[in-house]
Design an enzyme around this catalytic site. Structure first.
Site, PDB file in Angstrom:
ATOM      1  CB  CYS A  53      -4.345  -7.672  -4.664  1.00  0.00           C
ATOM      2  SG  CYS A  53      -4.995  -7.047  -3.114  1.00  0.00           S
ATOM      3  CB  CYS A  56      -5.641  -4.296  -4.994  1.00  0.00           C
ATOM      4  SG  CYS A  56      -4.334  -4.686  -3.833  1.00  0.00           S
TER       5      CYS A  56
END
Length: 124
Positions: A53, A56
């Protein structure tokens, strides 16, 4: 076992896990962390993310820095791919859950260091 988590984390994310931040490398470890949060009634924030991600990865350095600023909170990072059974409720990454007195009291989706700092201030 903690050394294994740190090595795995560093290899996948390219960041070193700060000592104050807990991380679980499997569902069993995450269940232990959650049990500790519930029984100790410690205020805590859990960052659910994933190594793949991009968003993230962008918020993670801020999460690490903020762990030094908000010393009364326990900080936990959980990779949803490492703990698939216990994180199946997470639909978006990153997701932040905030705990107080053993109960989840708030949730935040997405990034934004200022948004995260405000939530941490509110729950510390």
């Amino acid at each position: 076992m903690a050394g294994d988590v740190e090595k795995k984390f560093q290899n996948r994310m390219g960041l070193t896990l700060p000592p104050k931040i807990q991380s679980a490398s499997n569902d069993g470890q995450f269940k232990e962390i959650m049990q500790n949060i519930k029984t100790s009634k410690t205020a805590a924030v859990i960052n659910y993310g994933a190594s793949w991600c991009r968003v993230c990865s962008q918020i993670l350095p801020s999460f690490f820095r903020l762990s030094n600023e908000f010393t009364k909170l326990s900080f936990i990072y959980v990779d949803i791919d490492e703990c698939p059974e216990t994180t199946q409720h997470v639909r978006y990454t990153p997701t932040f859950h905030f705990y107080r007195d053993g109960e989840r009291v708030d949730e935040m989706f997405g990034t934004g260091e200022d948004r995260l700092r405000d939530r941490l201030w509110l729950h510390s």
